[in-house]
Design a protein around this motif. Structure first.
Motif, PDB file in Angstrom:
ATOM      1  N   SER A  17       0.843  -1.424  -0.088  1.00 24.02           N
ATOM      2  CA  SER A  17      -0.075  -0.056  -0.036  1.00 24.02           C
ATOM      3  C   SER A  17       0.772   1.274  -0.054  1.00 24.02           C
ATOM      4  N   VAL A  18       0.076   2.261  -0.522  1.00 20.77           N
ATOM      5  CA  VAL A  18       1.121   3.719  -0.735  1.00 20.77           C
ATOM      6  C   VAL A  18       0.496   4.551   0.646  1.00 20.77           C
ATOM      7  N   SER A  19       1.253   5.048   1.143  1.00 21.08           N
ATOM      8  CA  SER A  19       0.915   5.924   2.528  1.00 21.08           C
ATOM      9  C   SER A  19       0.578   7.327   1.996  1.00 21.08           C
ATOM     10  N   PRO A  20      -0.366   7.807   2.665  1.00 19.54           N
ATOM     11  CA  PRO A  20      -0.800   9.246   2.343  1.00 19.54           C
ATOM     12  C   PRO A  20       0.050  10.378   2.282  1.00 19.54           C
ATOM     13  N   HIS A  21       1.305  10.022   2.845  1.00 21.74           N
ATOM     14  CA  HIS A  21       2.515  10.896   2.695  1.00 21.74           C
ATOM     15  C   HIS A  21       3.133  10.766   1.327  1.00 21.74           C
ATOM     16  N   SER A  22       3.414   9.693   0.887  1.00 20.91           N
ATOM     17  CA  SER A  22       3.866   9.262  -0.382  1.00 20.91           C
ATOM     18  C   SER A  22       2.838   9.865  -1.486  1.00 20.91           C
ATOM     19  N   TYR A  23       1.662   9.748  -1.568  1.00 25.30           N
ATOM     20  CA  TYR A  23       0.622  10.442  -2.305  1.00 25.30           C
ATOM     21  C   TYR A  23       0.704  11.880  -2.337  1.00 25.30           C
ATOM     22  N   GLU A  24       0.986  12.447  -1.072  1.00 29.24           N
ATOM     23  CA  GLU A  24       1.237  13.848  -0.907  1.00 29.24           C
ATOM     24  C   GLU A  24       2.638  14.401  -1.859  1.00 29.24           C
ATOM     25  N   ILE A  25       3.832  13.656  -1.714  1.00 24.74           N
ATOM     26  CA  ILE A  25       5.016  13.943  -2.256  1.00 24.74           C
ATOM     27  C   ILE A  25       4.892  13.624  -3.760  1.00 24.74           C
ATOM     28  N   LEU A  26       4.115  12.535  -4.056  1.00 23.00           N
ATOM     29  CA  LEU A  26       3.825  12.284  -5.485  1.00 23.00           C
ATOM     30  C   LEU A  26       3.171  13.664  -6.326  1.00 23.00           C
ATOM     31  N   LEU A  27       2.108  13.917  -5.734  1.00 23.74           N
ATOM     32  CA  LEU A  27       1.219  15.078  -6.298  1.00 23.74           C
ATOM     33  C   LEU A  27       2.200  16.360  -6.342  1.00 23.74           C
ATOM     34  N   GLU A  28       3.022  16.654  -5.209  1.00 25.89           N
ATOM     35  CA  GLU A  28       3.885  17.894  -5.062  1.00 25.89           C
ATOM     36  C   GLU A  28       5.032  17.719  -6.228  1.00 25.89           C
ATOM     37  N   THR A  29       5.358  16.636  -6.772  1.00 28.98           N
ATOM     38  CA  THR A  29       6.246  16.410  -7.849  1.00 28.98           C
ATOM     39  C   THR A  29       5.872  16.668  -8.979  1.00 28.98           C
ATOM     40  N   CYS A  30       4.575  15.917  -9.324  1.00 31.57           N
ATOM     41  CA  CYS A  30       3.775  16.215 -10.249  1.00 31.57           C
ATOM     42  C   CYS A  30       3.347  18.039 -10.536  1.00 31.57           C
ATOM     43  N   ALA A  31       3.245  18.584  -9.429  1.00 34.19           N
ATOM     44  CA  ALA A  31       2.964  20.010  -9.464  1.00 34.19           C
ATOM     45  C   ALA A  31       4.156  20.899  -9.781  1.00 34.19           C
ATOM     46  N   LYS A  32       5.436  20.538  -9.227  1.00 26.60           N
ATOM     47  CA  LYS A  32       6.478  21.239  -9.578  1.00 26.60           C
ATOM     48  C   LYS A  32       7.136  20.871 -11.061  1.00 26.60           C
ATOM     49  N   LEU A  33       7.006  19.804 -11.443  1.00 25.36           N
ATOM     50  CA  LEU A  33       7.317  19.572 -12.834  1.00 25.36           C
ATOM     51  C   LEU A  33       6.345  19.959 -13.845  1.00 25.36           C
ATOM     52  N   ARG A  34       5.089  20.266 -13.336  1.00 27.55           N
ATOM     53  CA  ARG A  34       4.022  20.604 -13.959  1.00 27.55           C
ATOM     54  C   ARG A  34       3.757  19.516 -15.160  1.00 27.55           C
ATOM     55  N   SER A  35       3.734  18.446 -14.434  1.00 27.84           N
ATOM     56  CA  SER A  35       3.135  17.237 -15.216  1.00 27.84           C
ATOM     57  C   SER A  35       1.714  16.994 -14.932  1.00 27.84           C
ATOM     58  N   LEU A  36       0.956  17.440 -15.902  1.00 26.00           N
ATOM     59  CA  LEU A  36      -0.556  17.211 -15.761  1.00 26.00           C
ATOM     60  C   LEU A  36      -0.873  15.626 -16.025  1.00 26.00           C
ATOM     61  N   SER A  37      -0.395  15.120 -16.881  1.00 30.79           N
ATOM     62  CA  SER A  37      -0.670  13.873 -17.111  1.00 30.79           C
ATOM     63  C   SER A  37      -0.285  12.848 -15.951  1.00 30.79           C
ATOM     64  N   GLY A  38       0.972  13.142 -15.171  1.00 27.37           N
ATOM     65  CA  GLY A  38       1.218  12.387 -14.086  1.00 27.37           C
ATOM     66  C   GLY A  38       0.425  12.537 -13.132  1.00 27.37           C
ATOM     67  N   GLY A  39      -0.058  13.733 -12.678  1.00 26.18           N
ATOM     68  CA  GLY A  39      -1.100  14.231 -11.662  1.00 26.18           C
ATOM     69  C   GLY A  39      -2.486  13.359 -12.039  1.00 26.18           C
ATOM     70  N   ARG A  40      -2.966  13.485 -13.266  1.00 20.18           N
ATOM     71  CA  ARG A  40      -4.206  12.917 -13.434  1.00 20.18           C
ATOM     72  C   ARG A  40      -3.932  11.333 -13.444  1.00 20.18           C
ATOM     73  N   SER A  41      -2.830  10.810 -13.586  1.00 23.45           N
ATOM     74  CA  SER A  41      -2.606   9.144 -13.432  1.00 23.45           C
ATOM     75  C   SER A  41      -2.789   8.954 -11.784  1.00 23.45           C
ATOM     76  N   ASP A  65      -7.447  15.784  -1.010  1.00 21.62           N
ATOM     77  CA  ASP A  65      -8.240  16.505  -1.955  1.00 21.62           C
ATOM     78  C   ASP A  65      -7.734  17.849  -2.097  1.00 21.62           C
ATOM     79  N   THR A  66      -7.052  18.534  -1.003  1.00 21.49           N
ATOM     80  CA  THR A  66      -6.209  19.671  -1.097  1.00 21.49           C
ATOM     81  C   THR A  66      -4.908  19.489  -2.091  1.00 21.49           C
ATOM     82  N   CYS A  67      -4.162  18.464  -1.726  1.00 21.09           N
ATOM     83  CA  CYS A  67      -2.890  17.988  -2.470  1.00 21.09           C
ATOM     84  C   CYS A  67      -3.316  18.012  -4.127  1.00 21.09           C
ATOM     85  N   LEU A  68      -4.640  17.499  -4.371  1.00 21.83           N
ATOM     86  CA  LEU A  68      -5.059  17.320  -5.950  1.00 21.83           C
ATOM     87  C   LEU A  68      -5.201  18.758  -6.250  1.00 21.83           C
ATOM     88  N   LEU A  69      -5.787  19.393  -5.512  1.00 20.56           N
ATOM     89  CA  LEU A  69      -6.491  20.790  -5.896  1.00 20.56           C
ATOM     90  C   LEU A  69      -5.223  21.750  -6.341  1.00 20.56           C
TER      91      LEU A  69
END
Length: 759
Positions: A85-109, A126-130
């Motif tokens: 399982s993926v921890s909430p913290h890992s999801y947070e970092i994944l979404l932050e990385t997508c935001a930093k790299l402006r990877s919309l496709s990665g974020g949608r995935s 939800d806030t991280c996704l936002l």
């Protein structure tokens, strides 16, 4: 103890508790190679169990923080395969990385994964996704996430409102703000601060300020500072001062914000007063305080105050800081103290492109164009980051020294790097090509501009005037008016120059009379001097004299110099004597004035008076720059002075001149030139053959193909006899000659000149 391979820590081999032994806890998980796989032997995966794999999540986070998003996504698939399982913290970092790299496709995935695997994602995710969607610029997705949130936190409201504001979608941001307040959610200063940073409309800013007061969000130092800066940005300095005066607590940002406002409206003195108060009250200065203070000193050209600020900088050890050192360089450049500017520049530990631009600009302003080019070449060889201002300065330097070779290289380099400054750099490029004798290149550069402004139009009009093409210059002026661009004072100077070099008296007179009423440009002394020059060149000396006496300005040195030049050409001794006396009263050091006066006396047969002028020049030890001409052959510049015999091909050059067998004018008909005057006034008859442009022309004939034109540059005005010589050469050799003197370009072809003997 070293950490075991990641494959040996597959979910089936984890302890029942899901915990890792203490020895593994101390391992450096961030060092796990990204290529390590979770795959293991079939025997170890018979009973996969969903586990919270701490080590796997650590590796996932590590990959994200290294910016390896693709590898992180691949590792995520392997975690799914083994039921980790993926921890909430890992999801947070994944979404932050997508935001930093402006990877919309990665974020949608990641978002799709959350929908599939996590039944009820937390409001936190939800806030991280936002935030991710806002950072990637997908506000449609962001709004959808926001609308689907079960419980909207204040942070989520702040994220979306601030993001809309930063994107310039103020209506959306304000709509959300009102919706939030209707929902009885109490706002906080950070939301208003985000909005205030984006507002450029004063009325909207006032409404937001009023709303902040009503909701009790003022009397907060960050909030009040944001309001102050909003008023500064909107140009309402009075309100900014009121906010500043009412602040219960003031930080350095508020002080410098008001200082910025003062400098923007030209109140540099008030900005310096604020700096003095800050110093007295013991504020701790940062780089930005010094930057804006030095900018104020530069605007006032207050050398003494600037040096005191420099003392503070040295005292605090910030002299090597690029954010302080660069404004220091710019300050000394504006005060024309280049030695101090150079020393300040040398103390910057890591100069950036703005630092280099400032020092190059300084050398350009004092005429050290060779130093500008030397620095530029050094920067190119070191592959230092450049900017458009550097290229604009290099174009100007190449204009001054007529280096078309480097200018063309710089142009190509700037295009390749995308650093041709829109309009400003393009206008400098037009001027460069025109002054380097390549009017067709200048015209090509002009036509490539989509919407030329007044500066670009003026540059091409001046270029045509400089080359004696008055009809083209006036045609361009009509095109300029038809395009909607408004002419300025400099445009009319270019138009008058075109008229002057072609004897268009009535046209110039009409322009002068209608400048104000028809074009909205009030004439200055420069425009009247141009008209005096036009009359004088055409021999209408009385009209020129009347204009001097009746114009709404006190005549300056140029007024009388233009009249004196006309009197010298047309041999009007009486009026010329008056002009000479007035000119020498205003500028007794003007060498050209003595030369013109000498010519007047000589042409009238007053040899004793002419001798007295020569004697007076010698007594006053009058000197100007050395007269010289130069020509570029195969990328190398060859320089010549009067009577030059230092060139390796001297013998061939003088043989070529002798071969041309040009019949010189008699000494009685030849007027003295600046070139003669600057070489201790030698006997004219003996020196005619040796004038610098003749030597350059002869070298060009020897060194270039027979079908190539010869382009020569001279730093002083060409004399009449050399002008005739060039016409003769173009006729007997069939070669086209282009000579630029201090006044204009002369294009010689088949025994004629583009100036029509009118220069």
């Amino acid at each position: 103890m070293a950490a075991p391979p990641l494959a040996s820590l597959s979910p089936s081999r984890l302890p029942p508790s899901g915990k890792i032994s203490s020895s593994i806890k101390t391992a450096n998980y961030t060092q796990i190679p990204s290529w390590v796989s979770l795959k293991c032997n079939p025997s170890t995966t018979k009973t996969p169990q969903i586990q919270q794999g701490r080590l796997e999540n650590v590796n996932l986070v590590s990959l994200c923080k290294q910016g390896k998003l693709k590898e992180a996504q691949e590792f995520l698939k392997e975690m799914d395969e083994f039921g980790v399982s993926v921890s909430p913290h890992s999801y947070e970092i994944l979404l932050e990385t997508c935001a930093k790299l402006r990877s919309l496709s990665g974020g949608r995935s990641i978002h799709d994964r959350l929908r599939r695997i996590v039944e009820n994602p937390s409001g936190f995710l939800d806030t991280c996704l936002l935030q991710m969607y806002c950072s990637c610029g997908s506000f449609v997705d962001a709004q959808k996430v926001f609308d689907e949130m079960r419980e909207i936190s204040l942070t989520s409201w702040a994220v979306l409102i601030s993001s809309y504001a930063e994107e310039g979608l103020l209506n959306k941001a304000l709509e959300l703000l009102l919706k939030m307040e209707v929902s009885s959610i109490r706002s906080k200063p950070t939301i208003f601060i985000g909005l205030l940073r984006s507002i450029v409309d004063l009325e909207l800013g006032k409404q937001l300020h009023s709303h902040a007061i009503k909701t009790g969000l003022t009397n907060n130092v960050s909030m009040d500072t944001a309001i102050l800066n909003m008023y500064v940005k909107c140009g309402c300095l009075e309100n900014a001062e009121l906010v500043f005066d009412q602040m219960l607590e003031k930080n350095a940002v508020a002080w410098t914000g008001l200082m910025v406002g003062y400098t923007q409206v030209g109140k540099q003195q008030d900005a310096l007063k604020l700096f003095a108060i800050m110093a007295k009250e013991g504020f701790q200065f940062d780089e930005f305080v010094f930057s804006i203070t030095l900018k104020a000193c530069a605007g006032l050209e207050d050398l003494e105050m600037g040096r005191q600020v420099h003392g503070y900088v040295v005292k605090l050890g910030l002299e090597d800081n690029v954010s302080v050192g660069t404004p220091l360089v710019d300050f000394y450049v504006k005060c024309r103290v280049m030695e101090s500017a150079r020393r300040a520049f040398e103390r910057i530990s890591e100069p950036n492109d703005v630092s280099w631009s400032a020092i190059i600009s300084g050398y350009s302003q004092i005429g050290e164009f060779g130093e500008c080019i030397k620095i530029f070449r050094s920067l190119r060889s070191k592959d230092v980051v450049l900017n458009s201002f550097i290229y604009t300065n290099i174009f100007q330097a190449c204009s001054a020294i007529a280096d078309s070779c480097l200018g063309t290289q710089a142009h190509g380099d700037a295009i390749k790097r995308g650093l041709v400054s829109y309009l400003c750099g393009e206008s400098a490029m037009i001027t460069m090509y025109a002054k380097c004798g390549k009017l067709d290149y200048a015209y090509g550069a002009f036509e490539s501009i989509d919407k030329p402004d007044s500066v670009a139009w003026t540059a091409i009009i001046a270029g045509c005037a400089y080359h004696g093409n008055a009809s083209k210059a006036l045609s361009l002026f009509k095109r300029m008016l038809a395009s909607g661009a408004r002419p300025n004072a400099v445009t009319f100077v270019a138009v008058f120059n075109a008229c002057s070099h072609s004897g268009l008296i009535s046209e110039a007179k009409q322009f002068l009379e209608t400048m104000s009423s028809k074009y909205g440009v009030d004439p200055t002394i420069d425009h009247y001097d141009c008209m005096i020059d036009i009359y004088s060149r055409a021999g209408q000396l009385e009209e020129a004299f009347v204009l001097i006496k009746t114009m709404p300005f006190e005549p300056d040195a140029m007024s009388w110099k233009s009249l004196l030049g006309g009197c010298s050409i047309h041999r009007n001794f009486e009026l010329g004597k008056v002009a000479a006396e007035k000119l020498l009263e205003l500028d007794p050091q003007d060498t050209a004035a003595y030369i013109l006066l000498f010519n007047l006396h000589a042409s009238s047969g007053n040899w004793q008076e002419a001798a007295n002028v020569r004697k007076l020049m010698a007594e006053r030890d009058l000197r100007k720059e050395v007269s010289c001409s130069w020509i570029t052959v195969q990328g190398k510049v060859h320089w010549f002075v009067v009577g030059d015999r230092h060139h390796p091909q001297t013998q061939e050059i003088y043989s070529k001149l002798k071969e041309l067998e040009y019949s010189r004018s008699s000494s009685q008909d030849v007027l003295l030139s600046e070139e003669d005057a600057l070489h201790n006034l030698p006997e004219r008859k003996a020196q005619l053959l040796d004038h610098s442009e003749r030597l350059a022309i002869a070298f060009g004939l020897l060194s270039t193909p027979s079908n190539a034109s010869i382009v020569v540059f001279k730093n002083l005005r060409a004399c009449k006899d050399c002008h005739e010589f060039a016409k003769h050469v173009s006729m007997v050799t069939g070669r086209e000659l282009v000579i630029r003197d201090s006044n204009r370009f002369h294009h010689f072809k088949s025994g004629g000149c583009s100036c029509g003997n009118y220069w």
